[in-house]
Design an enzyme around this catalytic site. Structure first.
Site, short mmCIF file in Angstrom:
data_model
loop_
_atom_site.label_atom_id
_atom_site.label_comp_id
_atom_site.label_asym_id
_atom_site.label_seq_id
_atom_site.Cartn_x
_atom_site.Cartn_y
_atom_site.Cartn_z
N GLU A 168 0.79 -1.24 0.00
CA GLU A 168 0.00 0.00 0.00
C GLU A 168 0.82 1.28 0.00
O GLU A 168 0.41 2.28 0.59
CB GLU A 168 -0.96 0.01 1.20
N GLU A 190 -5.49 -9.08 1.45
CA GLU A 190 -6.29 -8.80 2.65
C GLU A 190 -7.73 -8.81 2.16
O GLU A 190 -8.03 -8.21 1.13
CB GLU A 190 -6.03 -7.38 3.22
#
Ligand SMILES: *[C@@H]1O[C@H](CO)[C@@H](O)[C@H](O)[C@H]1NC(C)=O
Ligand SMILES: *[C@@H]1O[C@H](CO)[C@@H](O)[C@H](O)[C@H]1NC(C)=O
Ligand SMILES: *[C@@H]1O[C@H](CO)[C@@H](O)[C@H](O)[C@H]1NC(C)=O
Length: 464
Positions: free
Chosen positions: A154, A255
């Site tokens: 990220e 995720e």
């Protein structure tokens, strides 16, 4: 005699079986994972007990590993993801226990002190940082049940952090080069992308475009779009399968597990491990094993170390047990290898031109041939600001009028990377909403660069 032979034979068998318990290393073939000839689907959880804002290496304490692996087995898992480790610690016991339980590891190589800083990517891509990354590879490259490494998580988290992409991709390139030179097998290297729609497709293409040595081996998506009892079409998973069909590398959810509706029914499991998705996706990792401040847990770890399971845990377990993997290649393209087309520059969306990457800092190239040297662990220096030795190299090269920058700053991006003012305005860790790194020393003072170099030289013979 007979007795002796039998005894020896069983002793041998015992020895052999303890050795041959090792899992088959996972290989990337086209857009899927394989264990030998068999397609491999990730059935996993993200494992970060202690939470994303407290650094803790969960693979050091053998008793805690033993406790948690019982639950991994009960859930029917074959993979866990760990976000940060202490590369100087001993992980043999936990890694062996995981292997014995049939569980692979996906490991992020960054720590609170060592990551590409999205606010200041050029400075954070430096020799001391790469020493950390390569030493982490050394600590784990020998484990057969290491599925792969994430170079970063990220880092690109909106439309105006795309200028960090060339630095992240440079790290992928460097890790692949290091693995090729220093490891016995081709360990996959990937990136885990934030759940943003504005430029995630560009990210997927960017990291898989250009020269083969620079392309990633797997692409993880953090994805929270299936909430409650959603469906393949309502969640938009169907669109993702369409958007990424033809992508030549394995994709998976690094995720998942939206908490807008709780307890979570985990009905997405039925789609994820079906032919609805298996031509593009190779399973995923539920965020996350233990209940932390952000309330994504499957189990609670009490202060005395005991575990209680949440309803989410039971729901996940029953969904996983009724979802059998589709058979054979399940729609995958094991021979696919085409590079993606590099995304085009688009102001306010994807502000990177072409596929030029910054070159590896000059002093880091000796690691490729000589090894990274001593791992410095989590108490090593914060590499997010830069490395004095690299700065000196760059100045020397500039003085000689050389056109090749020794390290950061040569990638073509729209915004001026490496500006000092940007660094101060962001927490900067290479992580996102769900797994942000601790920010223990926000107003950090000047770095003792000499200590960085000194401690590195203690562990390795460096050509200066
Ligand atoms: C980056 O984008 C956000 C919106 O996502 C905006 O609030 C912010 O001002 C932008 N920052 C810069 C430096 O452009
Ligand atoms: C991070 O870097 C700082 C400064 O270089 C160092 O003092 C500290 O021990 C490092 N580790 C952690 C976990 O803060
Ligand atoms: C290291 O520096 C970065 C960039 O300023 C900062 O965000 C991070 O919190 C620092 N790490 C630690 C452990 O203080």
């Amino acid at each position: 005699m007979v007795k002796y032979t039998l005894f020896a034979a069983s002793l041998m068998a015992g020895l052999i079986s303890s050795v041959s318990a090792a899992l088959t290393p996972i290989e990337v073939k086209g857009n899927a994972f394989y264990a030998g000839d068999e397609r491999f689907f990730i059935r996993g959880v993200d494992y970060l007990p202690g939470g994303s804002s407290n650094f803790k290496d969960p693979l050091i304490d053998a008793d805690e590993c033993k406790r948690d692996i019982e639950y991994f087995k009960d859930l029917g898992l074959n993979t866990i993801r760990v976000y940060s480790v202490d590369n100087s610690a001993d992980h043999d016991d936990c890694m062996k226990q995981l292997d014995d339980a049939g569980i692979y590891l996906i490991l992020d190589v960054n720590t609170p002190n060592n990551s590409i800083n999205r606010a200041n990517p050029g400075n954070s891509y430096n020799t001391a940082y790469l020493q950390h990354v390569f030493a982490t590879i050394d600590s784990f490259k020998g484990y057969d049940n290491l599925l792969g490494f994430f170079a970063a998580n990220e880092v690109i988290n909106n439309e105006n952090t795309t200028s960090s992409a060339p630095y992240v991709k440079a790290v992928i390139r460097d890790m692949k080069q290091y693995i090729k030179a220093q490891a016995k097998r081709a360990i996959p290297v990937g990136y885990s992308a934030a759940d943003i729609s504005i430029n995630r497709e560009q990210q997927a293409k960017y990291f898989n475009c250009g020269e083969d040595e620079e392309r990633l081996d797997m692409f993880g998506m953090n994805d929270y779009s299936w909430c409650g009892k959603s469906s393949f079409t309502v969640s938009g998973y169907d669109q993702k399968v369409k958007d990424y069909s033809g992508y030549s590398r394995p994709m998976f959810l690094s995720e998942f597990g939206c908490i807008e509706v709780t307890p979570r029914p985990f009905t997405e499991i039925g789609s994820l491990y079906s032919t609805d998705m298996s031509s593009v996706f190779s399973g995923g990792l539920v965020y996350e094993y233990s209940e932390e401040e952000n309330k994504y847990g499957l189990v609670s770890i009490k202060s005395d170390g005991s575990i209680t399971t949440k309803t989410d845990y039971n729901n996940l377990k029953s969904q996983l047990s009724s979802a059998t993997n589709p058979t054979g290649d399940a729609g995958a393209s094991p021979t696919a290898d085409a590079a993606s087309e590099c995304p085009t520059y688009e102001a306010g969306v994807w502000e990177v031109e072409g596929s030029d990457l910054p070159s590896m800092p000059k002093r880091a190239s000796s690691f490729i041939s000589d090894g990274a040297g001593k791992p410095l662990g989590t108490t090593g220096p914060n590499t997010s600001y830069g490395d004095e030795g690299d700065v000196a190299d760059n100045e020397a090269m500039a003085a000689q009028g050389s056109t090749t920058a020794a390290s950061s700053g040569s990638a073509k991006t729209s915004s001026a990377s490496g500006s000092a003012s940007a660094a101060a305005s962001s927490s900067g860790a290479a992580t996102g909403v769900h797994a942000s790194m601790p920010n223990l020393l926000s107003p950090v003072v000047a770095l003792p660069f000499a200590i960085v170099m000194l401690s590195m030289m203690l562990g390795t013979v460096m050509v200066v």
